[in-house]
Motif scaffolding. Structure first.
Motif, short mmCIF file in Angstrom:
data_model
loop_
_atom_site.label_atom_id
_atom_site.label_comp_id
_atom_site.label_asym_id
_atom_site.label_seq_id
_atom_site.Cartn_x
_atom_site.Cartn_y
_atom_site.Cartn_z
N HIS A 1 12.50 18.02 0.75
CA HIS A 1 12.30 16.78 1.48
C HIS A 1 12.81 16.95 2.91
O HIS A 1 13.87 17.54 3.12
CB HIS A 1 13.14 15.64 0.85
N MET B 1 16.18 7.68 1.17
CA MET B 1 16.51 7.52 -0.25
C MET B 1 18.00 7.25 -0.45
O MET B 1 18.38 6.43 -1.27
CB MET B 1 16.07 8.76 -1.04
N SER C 1 8.52 14.50 -8.69
CA SER C 1 8.33 13.26 -9.45
C SER C 1 6.84 12.95 -9.68
O SER C 1 6.48 12.44 -10.73
CB SER C 1 9.04 12.10 -8.75
N ASP D 1 13.38 18.53 -4.76
CA ASP D 1 14.28 17.75 -3.90
C ASP D 1 14.78 18.55 -2.69
O ASP D 1 15.15 17.98 -1.68
CB ASP D 1 15.48 17.25 -4.71
N ALA E 1 13.03 9.25 -11.13
CA ALA E 1 14.43 9.70 -10.97
C ALA E 1 15.20 9.53 -12.27
O ALA E 1 15.11 8.50 -12.93
CB ALA E 1 15.09 8.87 -9.88
N GLN F 1 11.00 3.24 -8.35
CA GLN F 1 10.29 4.40 -8.91
C GLN F 1 9.32 3.93 -10.00
O GLN F 1 8.21 4.40 -10.10
CB GLN F 1 11.29 5.40 -9.50
N HIS G 1 24.56 12.88 -6.18
CA HIS G 1 23.13 12.91 -5.86
C HIS G 1 22.81 11.75 -4.94
O HIS G 1 23.33 10.65 -5.12
CB HIS G 1 22.29 12.83 -7.14
N TYR G 2 21.95 12.03 -3.91
CA TYR G 2 21.65 10.96 -2.95
C TYR G 2 20.86 9.81 -3.56
O TYR G 2 20.84 8.70 -3.05
CB TYR G 2 20.89 11.53 -1.73
N MET G 3 20.19 10.09 -4.66
CA MET G 3 19.34 9.07 -5.28
C MET G 3 20.20 8.25 -6.24
O MET G 3 20.61 8.75 -7.29
CB MET G 3 18.23 9.80 -6.05
N LEU H 1 4.76 10.65 -8.88
CA LEU H 1 4.69 9.34 -9.52
C LEU H 1 3.27 8.79 -9.63
O LEU H 1 2.97 8.07 -10.57
CB LEU H 1 5.56 8.35 -8.75
N LEU I 1 10.52 5.77 -0.67
CA LEU I 1 9.58 6.48 0.21
C LEU I 1 8.21 5.82 0.13
O LEU I 1 7.86 5.21 -0.89
CB LEU I 1 9.45 7.95 -0.23
N ARG J 1 5.48 10.96 1.75
CA ARG J 1 5.38 11.95 0.66
C ARG J 1 4.31 13.01 0.86
O ARG J 1 4.43 14.10 0.30
CB ARG J 1 5.10 11.23 -0.67
N TRP K 1 5.44 16.48 1.99
CA TRP K 1 6.35 17.05 0.99
C TRP K 1 5.55 17.62 -0.19
O TRP K 1 5.81 18.73 -0.66
CB TRP K 1 7.31 15.93 0.53
N LYS L 1 14.07 15.94 -14.87
CA LYS L 1 13.24 17.00 -14.28
C LYS L 1 14.05 18.27 -14.03
O LYS L 1 13.68 19.36 -14.46
CB LYS L 1 12.60 16.55 -12.97
N ARG M 1 25.02 9.80 -13.26
CA ARG M 1 24.90 11.07 -12.53
C ARG M 1 25.76 11.06 -11.27
O ARG M 1 25.79 10.09 -10.54
CB ARG M 1 23.43 11.30 -12.15
O1 LIG Z 1 16.47 13.51 -8.90
C1 LIG Z 1 15.95 12.46 -8.58
O2 LIG Z 1 16.51 11.37 -8.54
C2 LIG Z 1 14.52 12.50 -8.16
O3 LIG Z 1 13.94 13.76 -8.30
C3 LIG Z 1 14.42 12.03 -6.73
O4 LIG Z 1 15.10 12.79 -5.86
C4 LIG Z 1 13.06 11.62 -6.37
O5 LIG Z 1 12.29 11.30 -7.48
C5 LIG Z 1 12.22 12.35 -5.43
O6 LIG Z 1 12.49 13.59 -5.02
C6 LIG Z 1 11.85 11.43 -4.34
O7 LIG Z 1 10.52 11.33 -4.25
P1 LIG Z 1 9.72 10.16 -4.95
O8 LIG Z 1 10.14 8.87 -4.32
O9 LIG Z 1 8.31 10.55 -4.66
O10 LIG Z 1 10.08 10.20 -6.40
#
Ligand SMILES: O=C(O)[C@H](O)[C@@H](O)[C@H](O)[C@H](O)COP(=O)(O)O
Ligand SMILES: Nc1ncnc2c1ncn2[C@@H]1O[C@H](COP(=O)(O)OP(=O)(O)O)[C@@H](O)[C@H]1O
Length: 215
Positions: A72, A80, A118, A69, A46, A172, A162-164, A120, A86, A91, A94, A50, A159
């Motif tokens: 999901h 998240m 991502s 994103d 995150a 991560q 954004h939900y993250m 990961l 997650l 995953r 997805w 990307k 940022r």
């Molecule tokens: O923009 C962001 O913050 C990321 O892209 C975030 O949304 C995330 O990384 C994945 O979509 C969740 O999946 P993972 O937990 O597998 O990263």
């Protein structure tokens, strides 16, 4: 069949198709007549950039862009957004969905596509790699956006909308399995520079890779 050679210039091992499958038969074609269709997967934790890089790259290459994103399930987004990382089980579907979306884009006539995911862990990248078995002219390449946890924490904090949130960055990095040189289809890009320089660098590396393949 695909053959692999290491390229000093692009820093990846490139595959060159020497044949294509037609109606179950393998038909050899001259290399210069082959048009490769790429699935470019823009990866990293995150905040690594990307979406910012994929949007730019897709425009430069004139390819459709699939934002990972957006695919999901709601349950994942809720997790998240509540700061819960997650699990693998959250995953798998997805990842398969993203792979299918990329293949569908090619099936509907696109010359390639750009996908954010991502990815990961190595086994997540392996799920996406299966798309490269669709046809000999389909190539999956990962662009790994590399940065420190500290830098990404700063970017995610800044940022908006954004939900993250930044409370997810550490998990991560805990999950992250950085691609090593045994993953020959990965281009690694340092993203510590400013956004414009990173967007240009990633595009340059991608173009370099395509150039190598066409030789
Ligand atoms: O923009 C962001 O913050 C990321 O892209 C975030 O949304 C995330 O990384 C994945 O979509 C969740 O999946 P993972 O937990 O597998 O990263
Ligand atoms: N190289 C960079 N330099 C400075 N800010 C960046 C850079 N790349 C991305 N950003 C910013 O960091 C935040 C996260 O970028 P984003 O593209 O959303 O990452 P991701 O999709 O990987 O989570 C955004 O606010 C974006 O504008």
């Amino acid at each position: 069949m695909l053959s692999y050679t290491y390229s000093e210039k692009s820093g990846v091992h490139v595959s060159t198709p020497s044949a294509i499958h037609t109606m179950g038969k393998v038909q050899s074609i001259p290399k210069h007549e082959t048009r490769l269709r790429h699935i470019w997967i823009i990866t990293g934790p995150a905040g690594c950039g990307k979406s910012s890089v994929a949007d730019f790259l897709a425009k430069r290459l004139n390819l459709p862009y699939i934002e990972g994103d957006e695919f999901h399930p709601r349950s994942n987004v809720e997790k998240m957004a509540n700061g819960i990382p997650l699990t693998d089980d959250d995953r798998w579907d997805w990842l398969e969905t993203l792979r299918n979306k990329a293949v569908e884009a090619l099936e509907s006539g696109a010359e390639g596509c750009v996908v954010t995911c991502s990815c990961l862990k190595r086994r997540y990248r392996d799920v996406i790699r299966i798309a490269g078995r669709e046809a000999d002219d389909v190539i999956v390449r990962f662009v790994y956006l590399r940065a420190s946890e500290e830098l990404l924490l700063k970017r995610v904090k800044a940022r908006k909308n954004h939900y993250m949130k930044d409370d997810m960055v550490h998990s991560q990095f805990t999950a992250l399995e950085e691609p090593d040189e045994s993953e020959m289809d990965v281009i690694s890009v340092d993203v510590s520079g400013n956004l414009a320089s990173v967007q240009n660098l990633a595009t340059e590396r991608v173009r370099g890779c395509m150039e190598e393949e066409s030789q």
